[in-house]
Write a protein that holds these residues in place. Sequence first.
Motif, PDB file in Angstrom:
ATOM      1  N   SER A  45      72.489  56.074 -18.880  1.00  0.00           N
ATOM      2  CA  SER A  45      73.421  56.453 -19.882  1.00  0.00           C
ATOM      3  C   SER A  45      74.765  56.007 -18.941  1.00  0.00           C
ATOM      4  CB  SER A  45      73.040  57.914 -20.677  1.00  0.00           C
ATOM      5  OG  SER A  45      73.393  58.929 -19.890  1.00  0.00           O
ATOM      6  N   TYR A  46      75.902  56.571 -19.939  1.00  0.00           N
ATOM      7  CA  TYR A  46      77.180  56.165 -19.270  1.00  0.00           C
ATOM      8  C   TYR A  46      77.165  57.205 -18.399  1.00  0.00           C
ATOM      9  CZ  TYR A  46      82.192  56.351 -18.774  1.00  0.00           C
ATOM     10  OH  TYR A  46      83.073  56.671 -18.383  1.00  0.00           O
ATOM     11  N   LYS A  47      77.474  58.810 -19.180  1.00  0.00           N
ATOM     12  CA  LYS A  47      77.596  59.877 -18.589  1.00  0.00           C
ATOM     13  C   LYS A  47      77.139  60.481 -17.624  1.00  0.00           C
ATOM     14  CE  LYS A  47      79.456  63.700 -19.678  1.00  0.00           C
ATOM     15  NZ  LYS A  47      81.261  63.701 -19.280  1.00  0.00           N
ATOM     16  N   GLU A  48      76.017  59.089 -17.348  1.00  0.00           N
ATOM     17  CA  GLU A  48      74.746  59.626 -15.981  1.00  0.00           C
ATOM     18  C   GLU A  48      75.507  58.906 -14.906  1.00  0.00           C
ATOM     19  OE1 GLU A  48      71.097  58.845 -13.955  1.00  0.00           O
ATOM     20  OE2 GLU A  48      70.644  58.670 -16.352  1.00  0.00           O
ATOM     21  N   ALA A  49      75.511  57.891 -14.971  1.00  0.00           N
ATOM     22  CA  ALA A  49      76.836  56.490 -14.315  1.00  0.00           C
ATOM     23  C   ALA A  49      77.872  57.680 -14.078  1.00  0.00           C
ATOM     24  CB  ALA A  49      76.837  55.599 -14.351  1.00  0.00           C
ATOM     25  N   TYR A  50      78.760  58.258 -14.684  1.00  0.00           N
ATOM     26  CA  TYR A  50      79.988  58.796 -14.680  1.00  0.00           C
ATOM     27  C   TYR A  50      79.498  60.010 -14.063  1.00  0.00           C
ATOM     28  CZ  TYR A  50      84.517  61.491 -14.685  1.00  0.00           C
ATOM     29  OH  TYR A  50      85.562  62.138 -15.324  1.00  0.00           O
ATOM     30  N   ASN A  51      78.773  61.429 -13.909  1.00  0.00           N
ATOM     31  CA  ASN A  51      78.085  61.969 -12.948  1.00  0.00           C
ATOM     32  C   ASN A  51      77.911  61.210 -11.201  1.00  0.00           C
ATOM     33  OD1 ASN A  51      78.539  64.059 -14.681  1.00  0.00           O
ATOM     34  ND2 ASN A  51      76.669  64.072 -15.354  1.00  0.00           N
ATOM     35  N   ALA A  52      77.437  60.217 -11.655  1.00  0.00           N
ATOM     36  CA  ALA A  52      77.926  58.838 -10.197  1.00  0.00           C
ATOM     37  C   ALA A  52      78.610  59.554  -9.245  1.00  0.00           C
ATOM     38  CB  ALA A  52      76.013  58.541 -10.018  1.00  0.00           C
TER      39      ALA A  52
END
Length: 464
Positions: A45-52
């Motif tokens: 997900s984009y949210k997971e990528a942003y957290n990364a």
Amino acid sequence: MTQNAKNPAQKLTKIDYLTVVFSPNEVARCRFDAKLAFGNGDFSSYKEAYNAMLCAEMFANNPTDDFTNDTKTSLVATDDLDVDVSETVIFNSDYYYNELFDSNLAGSSKYRQYNSIKEIPEDERKHFLKNVVRKTKRYKALTSLIEGDISKFMHLLNTEVATAADRLTSDTLSWSYRDNSGGMFTYEKSATLYRHDINSGVIAWGANNGGVMISFSGTGCAGLDIPKLHAMLKKMPNVKITRLDIAYDDYEGNRTVLDYFQNLEEGGFCKTNQAPSFSFIQTGELKKLTDLQQAEFKKKHGWQKRYDCVANGGNTLYVGSRKNGKMARMYEKGKQMESESQPNWVRAELELRSIDRVISLDALLNTDAVFAAAYPAFAFIAVERLEIRTTSRQRQNNGALIAERLERYCVQSYGKYLNFLRHIKELSDIEIINRLTKGLNPWDIPDSINKACITPPNQMELTT
């Protein structure tokens, strides 16, 4: 189309609600990298990528342990509103994305029974990941940069953007804000915006959502020098308008709500072949009928009517849908406000949201042209037109995603029939497949998948 900010023409419309979002360049860079990582399939997900991205090494730094050492972060808020960027950020993290979360399980009394983040239930996992990300120095540094930009925005709001009557005096500020106890609209923090101690909007911010959202209500918009606000927003990085409400007030009531309803039936709110939805609401009071009136009505219609609905509270017409990003409201403002001096006052409002459309900053200076271009029924406002066009969503050029969507459609449309073939007609899986694919060659696949899988000069993988 632009307009001279120094000599604006007399307008028939005004801005009644405005929402803008912006973010420092550092936050925008994290968001851009997250989109690339998600697009490459590195994250689910984009949210997971942003957290990364918040947990990854992106600034020049000296590595330390973010969670065991109390290393101070030195930073200076970016001067984004004046375009010139000056910043010093020291951010430290040795953890890779998964290692970062797994290493914090043991330190959490609530989640230490799990050996891996994958074992945590999905709903609780989101909460755990959010809390861990907020511990990182990157997150805290970006939040500080955002709050620095809010302070600069408020300073300019008081000294430059406020109208002449509201301008900063020697002993008071026109604009201020007070922190709320919690966040808003998925932002971590929020505050109420005040103009002369009157609630005039909201501010919400946080590195979790990648920036700042500022909304001005009708009261707040009345205190803004719009040309100066436009000039300031032009200088700010990564800014966009997410909501713009434009209002036209007919104090004499020359165009009634029923006139707009007639325009609707004449096609005055249709710009494409797809007609918009609508809602027509009448308010008023019940007036009791006399015994004679009740008897006459029952004799004529066959049922007992005791009250008559008198629509004297005002009519309201909604056209379009907020979820689609464009809606018109026409209502009897005079009756709503119980105005004695302007009882026939009718207001028409246009609400635009940045859903499949880009709201130009120049729309702030050309509200008449935007309003007139929205619907044929509003064309009487101005000759000029500033069209806020919808943008078509680009299909993702990914064969795996298309195949997944077609499979979903197949299950919905033919799942029960396939179940009938297997359990009622007792056909084997091979017999069912052979029957449904009879006459097809091995290379006969849906055109949508075929086009998505061929990306010259290389051929995309169908499987993820």
